[in-house]
Write a protein that holds these residues in place. Structure first.
Motif, mmCIF file in Angstrom:
data_model
loop_
_atom_site.group_PDB
_atom_site.id
_atom_site.type_symbol
_atom_site.label_atom_id
_atom_site.label_comp_id
_atom_site.label_asym_id
_atom_site.label_seq_id
_atom_site.Cartn_x
_atom_site.Cartn_y
_atom_site.Cartn_z
ATOM 1 N N HIS A 234 53.303 78.343 22.235
ATOM 2 C CA HIS A 234 53.533 77.659 20.957
ATOM 3 C C HIS A 234 52.370 77.821 19.979
ATOM 4 C CE1 HIS A 234 56.330 75.646 23.744
ATOM 5 N NE2 HIS A 234 57.071 75.429 22.682
ATOM 6 N N LEU A 235 51.546 78.852 20.160
ATOM 7 C CA LEU A 235 50.393 79.024 19.283
ATOM 8 C C LEU A 235 50.798 79.210 17.826
ATOM 9 C CD1 LEU A 235 48.035 81.309 21.400
ATOM 10 C CD2 LEU A 235 47.611 78.948 20.707
ATOM 11 N N GLY A 236 51.943 79.805 17.579
ATOM 12 C CA GLY A 236 52.375 80.043 16.210
ATOM 13 C C GLY A 236 52.894 78.816 15.498
ATOM 14 N N ASP A 237 53.061 77.728 16.205
ATOM 15 C CA ASP A 237 53.547 76.490 15.620
ATOM 16 C C ASP A 237 52.362 75.725 15.025
ATOM 17 O OD1 ASP A 237 54.602 74.049 14.944
ATOM 18 O OD2 ASP A 237 55.490 73.632 16.906
ATOM 19 N N ALA A 238 52.321 75.621 13.712
ATOM 20 C CA ALA A 238 51.184 74.979 13.050
ATOM 21 C C ALA A 238 51.070 73.502 13.383
ATOM 22 C CB ALA A 238 51.293 75.159 11.533
ATOM 23 N N THR A 239 52.155 72.897 13.885
ATOM 24 C CA THR A 239 52.104 71.475 14.233
ATOM 25 C C THR A 239 51.608 71.231 15.653
ATOM 26 O OG1 THR A 239 54.399 71.397 15.044
ATOM 27 C CG2 THR A 239 54.058 71.064 12.681
ATOM 28 N N LEU A 240 51.292 72.305 16.368
ATOM 29 C CA LEU A 240 50.813 72.144 17.747
ATOM 30 C C LEU A 240 49.479 71.403 17.749
ATOM 31 C CD1 LEU A 240 51.246 72.995 20.782
ATOM 32 C CD2 LEU A 240 49.734 74.935 20.280
ATOM 33 N N ASP A 241 49.419 70.296 18.440
ATOM 34 C CA ASP A 241 48.194 69.515 18.543
ATOM 35 C C ASP A 241 48.262 68.684 19.825
ATOM 36 O OD1 ASP A 241 49.894 67.352 18.058
ATOM 37 O OD2 ASP A 241 49.211 67.043 16.012
ATOM 38 N N ASP A 273 40.622 78.247 19.971
ATOM 39 C CA ASP A 273 40.069 79.486 20.518
ATOM 40 C C ASP A 273 41.168 80.499 20.846
ATOM 41 O OD1 ASP A 273 37.612 78.299 20.291
ATOM 42 O OD2 ASP A 273 37.401 77.835 22.432
ATOM 43 N N GLU A 274 42.284 80.013 21.359
ATOM 44 C CA GLU A 274 43.383 80.933 21.674
ATOM 45 C C GLU A 274 43.993 81.500 20.401
ATOM 46 O OE1 GLU A 274 44.417 82.055 24.770
ATOM 47 O OE2 GLU A 274 42.487 81.156 25.248
ATOM 48 N N ARG A 275 44.132 80.677 19.366
ATOM 49 C CA ARG A 275 44.655 81.174 18.091
ATOM 50 C C ARG A 275 43.725 82.218 17.482
ATOM 51 N NH1 ARG A 275 46.762 75.380 15.609
ATOM 52 N NH2 ARG A 275 48.968 75.654 16.180
ATOM 53 N N LEU A 276 42.420 81.943 17.511
ATOM 54 C CA LEU A 276 41.460 82.898 16.963
ATOM 55 C C LEU A 276 41.485 84.208 17.737
ATOM 56 C CD1 LEU A 276 38.430 80.529 16.258
ATOM 57 C CD2 LEU A 276 39.816 81.743 14.551
ATOM 58 N N ALA A 277 41.637 84.133 19.057
ATOM 59 C CA ALA A 277 41.693 85.356 19.870
ATOM 60 C C ALA A 277 42.900 86.201 19.489
ATOM 61 C CB ALA A 277 41.735 84.988 21.351
ATOM 62 N N ARG A 278 44.049 85.553 19.238
ATOM 63 C CA ARG A 278 45.247 86.301 18.820
ATOM 64 C C ARG A 278 45.042 86.913 17.436
ATOM 65 N NH1 ARG A 278 49.859 84.837 21.860
ATOM 66 N NH2 ARG A 278 49.111 84.137 23.898
ATOM 67 N N SER A 292 48.677 91.227 5.431
ATOM 68 C CA SER A 292 47.507 90.542 4.882
ATOM 69 C C SER A 292 46.877 89.644 5.939
ATOM 70 C CB SER A 292 47.907 89.700 3.674
ATOM 71 O OG SER A 292 48.688 88.580 4.076
ATOM 72 N N ILE A 293 45.599 89.344 5.730
ATOM 73 C CA ILE A 293 44.888 88.461 6.651
ATOM 74 C C ILE A 293 45.548 87.091 6.681
ATOM 75 C CG2 ILE A 293 42.703 87.236 7.021
ATOM 76 C CD1 ILE A 293 41.273 89.746 6.015
ATOM 77 N N GLN A 294 46.007 86.630 5.526
ATOM 78 C CA GLN A 294 46.648 85.321 5.461
ATOM 79 C C GLN A 294 47.938 85.283 6.277
ATOM 80 O OE1 GLN A 294 47.100 83.846 1.503
ATOM 81 N NE2 GLN A 294 47.834 81.833 2.151
ATOM 82 N N VAL A 295 48.705 86.372 6.240
ATOM 83 C CA VAL A 295 49.947 86.442 7.023
ATOM 84 C C VAL A 295 49.645 86.411 8.518
ATOM 85 C CG1 VAL A 295 51.858 87.971 7.684
ATOM 86 C CG2 VAL A 295 51.346 87.583 5.268
ATOM 87 N N ILE A 296 48.618 87.143 8.936
ATOM 88 C CA ILE A 296 48.237 87.152 10.353
ATOM 89 C C ILE A 296 47.756 85.768 10.779
ATOM 90 C CG2 ILE A 296 46.494 88.014 11.971
ATOM 91 C CD1 ILE A 296 46.773 90.749 10.612
ATOM 92 N N ALA A 297 46.937 85.140 9.941
ATOM 93 C CA ALA A 297 46.438 83.806 10.277
ATOM 94 C C ALA A 297 47.599 82.814 10.401
ATOM 95 C CB ALA A 297 45.446 83.336 9.223
ATOM 96 N N ALA A 298 48.544 82.885 9.470
ATOM 97 C CA ALA A 298 49.687 81.963 9.500
ATOM 98 C C ALA A 298 50.562 82.204 10.724
ATOM 99 C CB ALA A 298 50.508 82.115 8.226
ATOM 100 N N ARG A 299 50.632 83.461 11.150
ATOM 101 C CA ARG A 299 51.437 83.783 12.330
ATOM 102 C C ARG A 299 50.966 83.009 13.546
ATOM 103 N NH1 ARG A 299 51.477 89.626 15.528
ATOM 104 N NH2 ARG A 299 53.088 89.070 17.051
ATOM 105 N N TRP A 300 49.661 82.730 13.606
ATOM 106 C CA TRP A 300 49.090 82.045 14.771
ATOM 107 C C TRP A 300 48.662 80.614 14.446
ATOM 108 C CZ3 TRP A 300 50.773 84.207 18.752
ATOM 109 C CH2 TRP A 300 50.918 85.600 18.815
ATOM 110 N N HIS A 307 40.094 77.515 5.790
ATOM 111 C CA HIS A 307 39.792 76.951 7.107
ATOM 112 C C HIS A 307 39.765 78.044 8.165
ATOM 113 C CE1 HIS A 307 39.845 74.457 10.675
ATOM 114 N NE2 HIS A 307 41.009 74.997 11.043
ATOM 115 N N PHE A 308 40.716 78.964 8.079
ATOM 116 C CA PHE A 308 40.739 80.072 9.044
ATOM 117 C C PHE A 308 39.472 80.919 8.932
ATOM 118 C CE2 PHE A 308 41.752 84.659 9.525
ATOM 119 C CZ PHE A 308 41.777 84.689 10.906
ATOM 120 N N SER A 309 39.078 81.240 7.710
ATOM 121 C CA SER A 309 37.882 82.078 7.526
ATOM 122 C C SER A 309 36.639 81.408 8.099
ATOM 123 C CB SER A 309 37.680 82.386 6.036
ATOM 124 O OG SER A 309 38.732 83.191 5.547
#
Length: 347
Positions: A234-241, A273-278, A292-300, A307-309
């Motif tokens: 579920h790493l791609g789910d932004a609501t994962l917490d 850490d797992e999101r950053l690794a992906r 784009s970098i933003q698309v890749i970041a949003a994917r994970w 915040h991602f940067s």
């Protein structure tokens, strides 16, 4: 020096058809699962077995034609019988009989039995022209499971799901290990075996009337494996917490945090850490260079670019842009050099 998991492969296709079934029986006689086997394919028994050593647990991935087997008291006396067997049906239908109980296992289900007791087994393909029968079998010494032997009797020859909950996690774990054993190091064998045994003990405990027979520490470690697998899925789910993870596993957020106290990380840090690794993997992939970098970041799961940067730079000491440029430039140089070499070859 070979550093991959210790394994041994038996493949009857290397032999003349008339010798295949006899050789298979000789191989079987060297395992704790010695049986008398009947098959309609004895004249050309095309089969394969791959053995993996995982500490105290031995796992075998089988492929064979339809067969029936029986293990008598005389055969038990001729083999090392102080172990359990956990079998996962991959294709075909498996049937196990022991102590008056019967389990019929379609693909994706486990059965469990005691090597020290007589049993009858069969495994048949579903259609005559379909794929051969296949299964995963784990031999587990009695003392490798923290469960009283007498408590496990009701499970012998029973059927347990390998598609949901702990059973699904255990099935995925075993299938992944045996599908790509070369991806794992020999030094990891004991640790991987320990993870497998924790999951087996938890699966058996879940299928008993009460889970109290499973020690608390075993249940804790198995739950950690479940949580980690859930996060990976579920790493791609932004609501994962931590809250959503706790809800999915029917525990409180406080209990989830306590679960990770011995893991040298927190739940939130593990997710990050797992999101950053992906993200790092995708940024270095030339095939994704047009994204784009933003698309890749949003994917994970990173919705906020700034915040991602910041998180990426804190983890890897350079910005996502710099990391990507460095790796894609390196890939272009390698590809250009390879093309130049190929262009100078003469045939």
């Amino acid at each position: 020096m070979d550093t991959t998991l210790p394994r041994q492969v038996f493949d009857t296709e290397a032999l003349p058809p008339g010798e295949r079934f006899g050789w298979w029986l000789e191989m079987l006689a060297r395992t704790p699962g010695l049986m008398r086997v009947r098959t309609d394919h004895a004249d050309n028994f095309v089969a394969r077995a791959e053995f993996l050593g995982l500490g105290p647990m031995q796992v075998i991935r089988h492929r064979y034609p339809s067969l029936d087997g029986i293990r008598t008291r005389k055969l038990i006396q001729r083999s090392d019988a102080d172990c359990y067997v956990l079998a996962l049906t991959l294709t075909g239908t498996g049937v196990a009989d022991q102590d008056g109980q019967r389990g019929i296992c379609p693909p994706g289900d486990f059965t469990f039995y005691d090597c020290a007791r007589p049993q009858e087994l069969s495994h048949h393909t579903d259609t005559g022209d379909g794929p051969p029968a296949s299964s995963l079998v784990a031999f587990i010494p009695y003392d490798a499971l923290p469960l009283p032997h007498r408590r496990l009797t009701p499970l012998f020859a029973g059927r347990m799901s390998g598609s949901a909950g702990v059973g699904g996690l255990l099935a995925d774990f075993l299938v992944r290990l045996t599908s790509r054993p070369e991806q794992y190091h020999a030094a990891d064998a004991e640790r991987l075996g320990g993870i497998g045994l924790d999951l087996v003990a938890t699966l058996l405990g879940r299928n008993l009337v009460s889970e109290d027979a499973v020690p608390t520490e075993i249940r804790r470690r198995a739950l950690v494996v479940q949580v980690r697998a859930y996060v990976q899925q579920h790493l791609g789910d932004a609501t994962l917490d931590p809250g959503t993870i706790a809800d999915a596993h029917h525990v409180s957020v406080r209990s989830l945090h306590r679960l990770f106290e011995d893991e040298e990380t927190t739940v939130a840090a593990y997710i990050r850490d797992e999101r950053l690794a992906r993200c790092r993997r995708d940024l270095a992939d030339p095939a994704l260079g047009d994204r784009s970098i933003q698309v890749i970041a949003a994917r994970w799961g990173f919705r906020d670019k700034a915040h991602f940067s910041r998180a990426f730079r804190a983890a890897y000491t350079e910005t996502p842009q710099a990391y990507r440029a460095r790796h894609l430039d390196r890939a272009r140089i390698v590809n250009t050099t390879a093309s130049a070499v190929n262009s100078t070859r003469t045939y």
